[in-house]
Design an enzyme around this catalytic site. Structure first.
Site, PDB file in Angstrom:
ATOM      1  CD  GLU A 160      28.752 111.634  63.339  1.00  0.00           C
ATOM      2  OE1 GLU A 160      27.770 111.216  62.843  1.00  0.00           O
ATOM      3  OE2 GLU A 160      28.008 111.634  65.193  1.00  0.00           O
ATOM      4  N   GLY A 174      33.280 101.036  60.319  1.00  0.00           N
ATOM      5  CA  GLY A 174      32.996 100.620  61.089  1.00  0.00           C
ATOM      6  C   GLY A 174      31.355 100.251  61.981  1.00  0.00           C
ATOM      7  N   GLY A 201      33.476 107.970  59.355  1.00  0.00           N
ATOM      8  CA  GLY A 201      33.941 106.396  58.481  1.00  0.00           C
ATOM      9  C   GLY A 201      33.103 105.658  57.896  1.00  0.00           C
TER      10      GLY A 201
HETATM   11  P1  NAD Z   1      36.892 104.551  55.611  1.00  0.00           P
HETATM   12  O1  NAD Z   1      35.941 103.537  56.515  1.00  0.00           O
HETATM   13  O2  NAD Z   1      37.053 103.409  54.699  1.00  0.00           O
HETATM   14  O3  NAD Z   1      38.507 104.796  56.505  1.00  0.00           O
HETATM   15  C1  NAD Z   1      37.916 105.947  58.503  1.00  0.00           C
HETATM   16  C2  NAD Z   1      39.436 105.282  58.648  1.00  0.00           C
HETATM   17  O4  NAD Z   1      38.776 104.299  58.960  1.00  0.00           O
HETATM   18  C3  NAD Z   1      40.185 104.899  58.455  1.00  0.00           C
HETATM   19  O5  NAD Z   1      41.173 105.593  59.223  1.00  0.00           O
HETATM   20  C4  NAD Z   1      39.996 104.131  57.847  1.00  0.00           C
HETATM   21  O6  NAD Z   1      41.823 103.552  57.838  1.00  0.00           O
HETATM   22  C5  NAD Z   1      40.488 103.227  58.800  1.00  0.00           C
HETATM   23  N1  NAD Z   1      39.698 101.871  58.595  1.00  0.00           N
HETATM   24  C6  NAD Z   1      39.767 101.643  57.645  1.00  0.00           C
HETATM   25  N2  NAD Z   1      39.262 100.406  57.178  1.00  0.00           N
HETATM   26  C7  NAD Z   1      39.225  99.700  58.833  1.00  0.00           C
HETATM   27  C8  NAD Z   1      38.235  98.162  59.110  1.00  0.00           C
HETATM   28  N3  NAD Z   1      38.396  97.438  58.842  1.00  0.00           N
HETATM   29  N4  NAD Z   1      38.773  98.913  60.860  1.00  0.00           N
HETATM   30  C9  NAD Z   1      39.249  99.278  61.708  1.00  0.00           C
HETATM   31  N5  NAD Z   1      39.540 100.298  60.878  1.00  0.00           N
HETATM   32  C10 NAD Z   1      39.508 101.047  59.454  1.00  0.00           C
HETATM   33  O7  NAD Z   1      36.491 105.446  55.069  1.00  0.00           O
HETATM   34  P2  NAD Z   1      37.098 107.149  54.417  1.00  0.00           P
HETATM   35  O8  NAD Z   1      36.981 106.859  52.968  1.00  0.00           O
HETATM   36  O9  NAD Z   1      38.244 107.572  54.477  1.00  0.00           O
HETATM   37  O10 NAD Z   1      35.200 108.130  54.352  1.00  0.00           O
HETATM   38  C11 NAD Z   1      34.385 107.686  53.965  1.00  0.00           C
HETATM   39  C12 NAD Z   1      33.223 107.170  54.509  1.00  0.00           C
HETATM   40  O11 NAD Z   1      33.328 108.729  55.653  1.00  0.00           O
HETATM   41  C13 NAD Z   1      32.257 107.143  53.682  1.00  0.00           C
HETATM   42  O12 NAD Z   1      30.978 106.430  53.714  1.00  0.00           O
HETATM   43  C14 NAD Z   1      31.699 108.502  54.337  1.00  0.00           C
HETATM   44  O13 NAD Z   1      30.209 109.071  54.012  1.00  0.00           O
HETATM   45  C15 NAD Z   1      31.650 108.395  56.057  1.00  0.00           C
HETATM   46  N6  NAD Z   1      31.725 109.967  56.561  1.00  0.00           N
HETATM   47  C16 NAD Z   1      30.720 110.387  57.977  1.00  0.00           C
HETATM   48  C17 NAD Z   1      30.653 111.523  58.309  1.00  0.00           C
HETATM   49  C18 NAD Z   1      29.780 112.160  59.031  1.00  0.00           C
HETATM   50  O14 NAD Z   1      30.362 112.321  59.667  1.00  0.00           O
HETATM   51  N7  NAD Z   1      28.750 110.797  59.433  1.00  0.00           N
HETATM   52  C19 NAD Z   1      31.805 112.436  57.932  1.00  0.00           C
HETATM   53  C20 NAD Z   1      32.567 112.301  56.838  1.00  0.00           C
HETATM   54  C21 NAD Z   1      32.582 111.217  55.912  1.00  0.00           C
END
Ligand code: NAD
EC number: 1.2.1.3
Length: 473
Positions: free
Chosen positions: A222, A205, A200
């Site tokens: 990741e 993260g 995410g």
């Molecule tokens: P996000 O970080 O908003 O959400 C990811 C997950 O984390 C979701 O399940 C969400 O509910 C949870 N989450 C959100 N805030 C949280 C918190 N404060 N504490 C705990 N959990 C929380 O990300 P997104 O919008 O779903 O995805 C986009 C991001 O993910 C981009 O930055 C993208 O580059 C990254 N990403 C990385 C990879 C990789 O392999 N490196 C792959 C896909 C996406």
């Protein structure tokens, strides 16, 4: 309480809903997952792999229906959604073929003694996944974790909870829980959870790494990227290459961690590049309803995402950037953002220096290789990169100096993935790896049993303070 998911292409359409798991319920759920773990981890590896192979077959059989559901909840083109599901099935089969080797215990019995190295699962794994490629990013965790003998609690994104819930039901010993940050905190804190896998963004993260650190639990992270695509001065692209490059940035409306997010072109070839790029964008970008098979770009995922990207583009224009619209969005009801190329921006413009995660890409020019190397590396993030050159050796030599976990040559993004290639970031893009054997090993810990030669029955013995290996025994 339920999470309701709208269709980002038609926000008035409710695609479905899932029940929210209250954080207080985690204890009971984790206790049950732990109980199941004790049985599952003792089953022979072949018995664990069989249902994973069956799940891959089911995903292939249901790809039409699952792909449509995924397109409706994420706004990704349906062709890409089917591709993601098929790819996840291919990955599951690949890992089943490799698991026998990677998870096999080893034994050495020689003049130094008798030593067994045994891979063991962690117990209950908590997997937290994003919305943008929810099937493959969940399968990359579920597959190896389950094969290794762990059980899994999967927490998908509220922006794409539906298809992944259906897919997870095809796999054994995986429980899907839905909710927000409080639920994630409860999962990490539960004493039965032994390992955390997260994909995410940066903010989540950091919160997850802090909680895992507090609980002293191992973590795979990741995170996001701001991938440079560097065109060396001998680059030679066909019209097809340009189309692939356009989609490397605009597939999933640019909402891909490893999208080409900064394009660096030699100044003297800038005009030539721009003309060919614009022509390719005209040919390949079809913006519209994700369920239309001809569409290559749908909406972004939410109103907030559309507002954020639009603000980045307005900021780029206010800084004097030349904004070129690559294709018009015919439908305005949903969260559509016209794909744009931004020329003439300085490196400190937020559209260049941050992860834009939307359909907006800066085209930057450079004079010499040393300069472009330093500008490409001038980022906190280090997920992916690409080098484009007619000379493969030259491209590999340049790639060796880039600070990126995965550098593609003459392509970028999903067209450059390999099942054999470990994927993950350098710098703030995270740690740990997915795919390949490294990705399988994230879900095992090696344990050792050792009988030193000196103390084996009938062995010579050693003085109490000696290092056995140093004495050659
Ligand atoms: P996000 O970080 O908003 O959400 C990811 C997950 O984390 C979701 O399940 C969400 O509910 C949870 N989450 C959100 N805030 C949280 C918190 N404060 N504490 C705990 N959990 C929380 O990300 P997104 O919008 O779903 O995805 C986009 C991001 O993910 C981009 O930055 C993208 O580059 C990254 N990403 C990385 C990879 C990789 O392999 N490196 C792959 C896909 C996406």
């Amino acid at each position: 309480m339920r999470v309701h998911r709208e269709n980002p292409a038609r926000p008035r359409e409710l695609v479905g809903s899932v029940p929210i798991t209250p954080p207080e319920a985690v204890e009971v759920i984790a206790r049950e997952a732990d109980r199941r773990f004790r049985e599952w981890s003792r089953a022979p590896l072949s018995a664990r792999l069989e249902p994973l192979r069956a799940a891959a077959d089911r995903m292939d059989a249901d790809v039409g229906e699952l792909g449509e559901l995924l397109a409706r909840e994420t706004g990704k083109p349906v062709v890409d959604c089917r591709g993601e599901i098929s790819f996840a099935a291919v990955y599951l089969r690949w890992l089943c073929d490799r698991a026998e080797t990677v998870f096999a215990p080893t034994e050495i019995d020689d003049r130094l003694g008798r030593l067994t190295v045994t891979p063991r699962p962690y117990g209950v794994v908590a997997a937290i996944t994003p919305w943008n490629a929810p099937i493959i990013l969940s399968i990359l965790k579920l597959g190896p974790a389950l094969a290794a003998g762990n059980t899994v609690l999967l927490k998908p994104s509220p922006l794409a909870p539906l298809t992944v819930t259906r897919v997870a039901q095809l796999l054994p010993e995986s429980t899907v829980v839905h909710g927000g940050p409080e639920l994630v905190q409860a999962l990490i804190a539960d004493p039965r959870v032994g390992k955390i896998a997260f994909t995410g963004g940066d903010a989540a993260g950091r919160a997850i790494a802090a909680a895992a650190g507090q609980a002293l639990k191992p973590l795979v992270l990741e995170l996001g990227g701001n991938d440079p695509a560097v065109f060396l001065d001998d680059f030679a692209l066909t019209p097809d290459d340009y189309e692939r490059l356009v989609l490397a940035s605009f597939a999933t409306s640019g909402q891909v961690c490893m999208a080409a997010k900064r394009l660096y072109v030699p100044r003297r070839r800038g005009e030539e590049f721009l003309d060919a790029y614009l022509a390719a964008a005209q040919r390949i970008l079809r913006v519209g309803d994700p369920l239309d098979e001809a569409v290559t770009m749908g909406p972004v995922v939410s109103r907030a995402a559309a507002d954020r990207v639009t603000a980045l583009i307005s900021d780029a224009a206010a800084r004097g950037g030349r904004i070129i619209t690559l294709a018009d969005s015919p439908e305005r009801e949903g969260y559509f953002v016209d794909p744009i190329l931004a020329c003439g921006l300085a490196d400190d413009a937020p559209l260049v220096s941050t992860e834009q995660f939307g359909p907006a890409v800066p085209l930057l020019t450079y004079c010499d290789e040393a300069e472009v190397l330093s500008r490409a590396n001038d980022s906190d993030l280090g997920l992916g990169a690409s080098v484009w050159s007619a000379d493969e050796d030259r491209a590999f030599a340049f790639a060796a100096q880039l600070e990126a976990g995965f550098t593609f040559i003459n392509t970028h993004n999903r067209t450059g993935m390999s099942l054999h290639a470990p994927f993950g970031g350098m710098k703030r893009s995270g740690y740990g790896r997915e795919y390949a054997e490294d990705g399988l090993r994230e879900y095992i810990q090696t344990t050792v049993t050792h009988s030193p030669a000196a103390f084996r029955p009938g062995g010579p013995g050693l003085p109490a303070r000696a290092y056995p290996a140093a004495t050659g025994i």
